[in-house]
Design an enzyme around this catalytic site. Structure first.
Site, PDB file in Angstrom:
ATOM      1  NE  ARG A  23      71.322  21.909  -2.607  1.00 55.93           N
ATOM      2  CZ  ARG A  23      70.306  21.437  -3.307  1.00 55.93           C
ATOM      3  NH1 ARG A  23      69.521  20.492  -2.805  1.00 55.93           N
ATOM      4  NH2 ARG A  23      70.052  21.872  -4.536  1.00 55.93           N
ATOM      5  CG  ASP A  24      70.602  18.484  -5.752  1.00 59.67           C
ATOM      6  OD1 ASP A  24      69.995  17.674  -5.039  1.00 59.67           O
ATOM      7  OD2 ASP A  24      70.133  18.921  -6.819  1.00 59.67           O
ATOM      8  CG  HIS A 215      68.442  22.036 -10.418  1.00 60.67           C
ATOM      9  ND1 HIS A 215      69.409  22.398  -9.502  1.00 60.67           N
ATOM     10  CD2 HIS A 215      68.029  20.804 -10.036  1.00 60.67           C
ATOM     11  CE1 HIS A 215      69.565  21.433  -8.606  1.00 60.67           C
ATOM     12  NE2 HIS A 215      68.734  20.451  -8.906  1.00 60.67           N
ATOM     13  CG  HIS A 217      67.927  15.918 -10.910  1.00 61.10           C
ATOM     14  ND1 HIS A 217      68.556  15.355  -9.838  1.00 61.10           N
ATOM     15  CD2 HIS A 217      67.624  17.187 -10.523  1.00 61.10           C
ATOM     16  CE1 HIS A 217      68.629  16.230  -8.833  1.00 61.10           C
ATOM     17  NE2 HIS A 217      68.059  17.351  -9.218  1.00 61.10           N
ATOM     18  CB  CYS A 248      65.641  15.223  -4.206  1.00 62.68           C
ATOM     19  SG  CYS A 248      64.748  16.083  -2.897  1.00 62.68           S
ATOM     20  CG  ASN A 257      71.922  17.456  -9.465  1.00 64.37           C
ATOM     21  OD1 ASN A 257      71.965  16.758  -8.465  1.00 64.37           O
ATOM     22  ND2 ASN A 257      71.212  18.563  -9.544  1.00 64.37           N
TER      23      ASN A 257
HETATM   24  P1  HMG Z   1      58.773  21.133  10.211  1.00 67.87           P
HETATM   25  O1  HMG Z   1      58.898  19.844  10.936  1.00 67.87           O
HETATM   26  O2  HMG Z   1      57.429  21.526   9.656  1.00 67.87           O
HETATM   27  O3  HMG Z   1      59.388  22.296  11.075  1.00 67.87           O
HETATM   28  O4  HMG Z   1      59.811  21.082   9.018  1.00 67.87           O
HETATM   29  P2  HMG Z   1      58.726  23.314  12.085  1.00 67.87           P
HETATM   30  O5  HMG Z   1      58.742  24.662  11.470  1.00 67.87           O
HETATM   31  O6  HMG Z   1      57.410  22.762  12.573  1.00 67.87           O
HETATM   32  O7  HMG Z   1      59.770  23.270  13.306  1.00 67.87           O
HETATM   33  C1  HMG Z   1      59.986  22.055  14.024  1.00 67.87           C
HETATM   34  C2  HMG Z   1      61.319  22.117  14.753  1.00 67.87           C
HETATM   35  O8  HMG Z   1      62.385  22.173  13.793  1.00 67.87           O
HETATM   36  C3  HMG Z   1      61.483  23.352  15.633  1.00 67.87           C
HETATM   37  O9  HMG Z   1      62.256  22.938  16.764  1.00 67.87           O
HETATM   38  C4  HMG Z   1      62.323  24.291  14.801  1.00 67.87           C
HETATM   39  O10 HMG Z   1      63.123  25.194  15.554  1.00 67.87           O
HETATM   40  C5  HMG Z   1      63.217  23.312  14.068  1.00 67.87           C
HETATM   41  P3  HMG Z   1      61.565  22.765  18.197  1.00 67.87           P
HETATM   42  O11 HMG Z   1      60.973  24.110  18.493  1.00 67.87           O
HETATM   43  O12 HMG Z   1      60.523  21.702  17.983  1.00 67.87           O
HETATM   44  O13 HMG Z   1      62.741  22.355  19.046  1.00 67.87           O
HETATM   45  N1  HMG Z   1      63.650  23.884  12.792  1.00 67.87           N
HETATM   46  C6  HMG Z   1      64.922  23.986  12.389  1.00 67.87           C
HETATM   47  N2  HMG Z   1      66.088  23.605  12.943  1.00 67.87           N
HETATM   48  C7  HMG Z   1      67.213  23.887  12.254  1.00 67.87           C
HETATM   49  N3  HMG Z   1      67.221  24.526  11.074  1.00 67.87           N
HETATM   50  C8  HMG Z   1      66.091  24.894  10.466  1.00 67.87           C
HETATM   51  C9  HMG Z   1      64.885  24.615  11.154  1.00 67.87           C
HETATM   52  N4  HMG Z   1      63.590  24.861  10.837  1.00 67.87           N
HETATM   53  C10 HMG Z   1      62.839  24.410  11.854  1.00 67.87           C
HETATM   54  N5  HMG Z   1      66.103  25.527   9.286  1.00 67.87           N
HETATM   55  C11 HMG Z   1      61.309  22.262   7.536  1.00 67.87           C
HETATM   56  C12 HMG Z   1      59.904  22.170   8.115  1.00 67.87           C
HETATM   57  C13 HMG Z   1      61.273  23.223   6.373  1.00 67.87           C
HETATM   58  C14 HMG Z   1      62.245  22.744   8.612  1.00 67.87           C
HETATM   59  C15 HMG Z   1      61.726  20.834   7.063  1.00 67.87           C
HETATM   60  O14 HMG Z   1      60.727  20.350   6.240  1.00 67.87           O
HETATM   61  C16 HMG Z   1      63.039  20.811   6.344  1.00 67.87           C
HETATM   62  O15 HMG Z   1      64.094  21.066   6.922  1.00 67.87           O
HETATM   63  N6  HMG Z   1      63.008  20.469   5.038  1.00 67.87           N
HETATM   64  C17 HMG Z   1      64.214  20.460   4.216  1.00 67.87           C
HETATM   65  C18 HMG Z   1      64.123  19.410   3.156  1.00 67.87           C
HETATM   66  C19 HMG Z   1      65.324  19.489   2.247  1.00 67.87           C
HETATM   67  O16 HMG Z   1      66.351  20.062   2.575  1.00 67.87           O
HETATM   68  N7  HMG Z   1      65.195  18.895   1.027  1.00 67.87           N
HETATM   69  C20 HMG Z   1      66.246  18.877   0.053  1.00 67.87           C
HETATM   70  C21 HMG Z   1      66.475  20.230  -0.605  1.00 67.87           C
HETATM   71  S1  HMG Z   1      65.338  20.587  -1.935  1.00 67.87           S
HETATM   72  C22 HMG Z   1      66.032  19.817  -3.327  1.00 67.87           C
HETATM   73  O17 HMG Z   1      66.971  19.084  -3.211  1.00 67.87           O
HETATM   74  C23 HMG Z   1      65.513  20.167  -4.693  1.00 67.87           C
HETATM   75  C24 HMG Z   1      66.463  21.073  -5.492  1.00 67.87           C
HETATM   76  O18 HMG Z   1      67.717  20.447  -5.674  1.00 67.87           O
HETATM   77  C25 HMG Z   1      65.863  21.430  -6.851  1.00 67.87           C
HETATM   78  C26 HMG Z   1      65.321  20.217  -7.621  1.00 67.87           C
HETATM   79  O19 HMG Z   1      66.097  19.330  -7.977  1.00 67.87           O
HETATM   80  O20 HMG Z   1      64.114  20.199  -7.818  1.00 67.87           O
HETATM   81  C27 HMG Z   1      66.709  22.383  -4.734  1.00 67.87           C
HETATM   82 MG    MG Z   2      68.138  18.956  -7.376  1.00 67.84          MG
END
Ligand code: HMG
Ligand code: MG
Length: 309
Positions: A23-24, A215, A217, A248, A257
């Site tokens: 995933r990450d 967690h 990096h 990320c 990581n």
């Molecule tokens: P948004 O644009 O604000 O979404 O994004 P929304 O709620 O306004 O919805 C817009 C459209 O997206 C809608 O469709 C929803 O249905 C659809 P429409 O009605 O316009 O046709 N939608 C989705 N579709 C599929 N799956 C979903 C989903 N949600 C809404 N789940 C949102 C907000 C949270 C969705 C967006 O910002 C997002 O997906 N962000 C994910 C970012 C991400 O994955 N980042 C990496 C992970 S975090 C990380 O790596 C850090 C970590 O490792 C720890 C560390 O190292 O610190 C964990």
């Molecule tokens: Mg991470």
């Protein structure tokens, strides 16, 4: 190589590795890895003895195109005898995960406003409000919930992050009902003293060490030192990524990581059990590096790839 059994020195006898490479790691690769290769990666990680393997994310496919195949991937690995947590940012993500039978989900908050906006298009508190029904519904369904917290030490836009700010969001995640937290050093700037200060402050705020994972990096080469500090504090859940894959997409300067192999090498030397077969894990990361067309950044993978373990 024979490893001498050391004195335990207050360290845990066993550590649970939360493997995040699929995933990450893969979310940050420029190339999108074919679904079948991802499934084989997860199977090989399980074959190497990892018992918690974060499989994918049910996020918006436009935000993380590398994981847009979550629906195709999850069923291919769902029958493995391991825990397969998945990331879900909102109820839409939870619906998608539950429909495929996921039993472990993770929400992912930020300690800083800048990253909350970049990663979730929300303020910190708006994101917590978005997670509230996710955690509530998951818990009501008996699903285990992890709460990630990113930018626990430093943030690329805001600089060093005050401990009190991190503690506030950790408390909020626990109050929502998260079963465990993962303290993310998203851009790899933490050092051992800072880790110790945060863990102590969390305990003082009533967050028990047993609910905490770390967690790290490895941007500045501090991930193992930080991990050892956390273990000495009593933490027994450590996130790591096979071969050191990762980063990320929404955080400038987030590098890979902590490599799982580097972690296992250190823990094995300390006589701490992980259940991981280092040789099989190194072979898996070398195999994935071939698919990605570049060598693994893990020193341990590079050192052991052509040797007998
Ligand atoms: P948004 O644009 O604000 O979404 O994004 P929304 O709620 O306004 O919805 C817009 C459209 O997206 C809608 O469709 C929803 O249905 C659809 P429409 O009605 O316009 O046709 N939608 C989705 N579709 C599929 N799956 C979903 C989903 N949600 C809404 N789940 C949102 C907000 C949270 C969705 C967006 O910002 C997002 O997906 N962000 C994910 C970012 C991400 O994955 N980042 C990496 C992970 S975090 C990380 O790596 C850090 C970590 O490792 C720890 C560390 O190292 O610190 C964990
Ligand atoms: Mg991470």
């Amino acid at each position: 190589m024979t490893v001498p059994a050391p004195a335990s020195d207050g360290l845990p006898a066993r550590v649970r590795i939360h493997e995040v490479g699929a995933r990450d790691g893969l979310q940050n690769e420029k190339a999108t890895v074919p679904t079948e290769v991802k499934a084989e990666f997860v199977r090989r990680l399980a074959g190497a003895g990892l018992t918690t393997i974060e499989a994918t994310s049910f996020v918006h496919p436009k935000w993380v195109p590398q994981l847009a195949d979550a629906e195709a991937l999850f069923p291919q690995v769902a029958d493995l005898p391991v825990d397969l947590p998945v990331l879900v940012p909102n109820e839409r993500g939870l619906d998608r995960a539950l429909a495929l039978g996921a039993r472990r989900v993770a929400v992912f908050a930020s300690a800083t406003e800048s990253f909350a906006k970049a990663n979730l298009n929300r303020t910190v508190d708006e994101a917590l409000a978005m997670f509230d029904p996710v955690v509530g519904r998951a818990k009501a369904d008996g699903v285990h919930v992890r709460g990630y917290l990113s930018m626990c030490f430093g943030d690329p836009w805001e600089g060093p992050v005050p401990v009190a700010q991190v503690v506030r969001v950790c408390r909020a995640l626990i109050d929502l009902g998260c079963d465990e937290l993962s303290l993310g050093d998203t851009i790899g700037v933490a050092t051992p003293g800072h880790v110790q200060a945060l863990l102590l402050a969390l305990n003082e705020a009533g967050v028990p060490t047993g609910t905490l994972g770390v967690h790290f990096h490895d941007t500045y080469g501090q991930a193992l030192a930080n991990t050892l500090t956390a273990l000495r504090h009593g933490v027994t859940t450590v996130d790591a990524s096979a071969g050191g894959l990762g980063g990320c997409p929404y955080a400038r300067s987030a590098t890979g990581n902590l490599a799982t192999e580097d972690l296992v090498w250190m823990l094995r030397g300390l006589g701490i059990d992980t259940g991981v077969d280092l040789g099989r894990l190194v072979a898996t990361s070398a195999w994935m590096a071939d698919h990605l067309g570049r060598p693994s950044p893990s020193r341990t993978v590079r050192a052991l790839s052509h040797k007998e373990q």
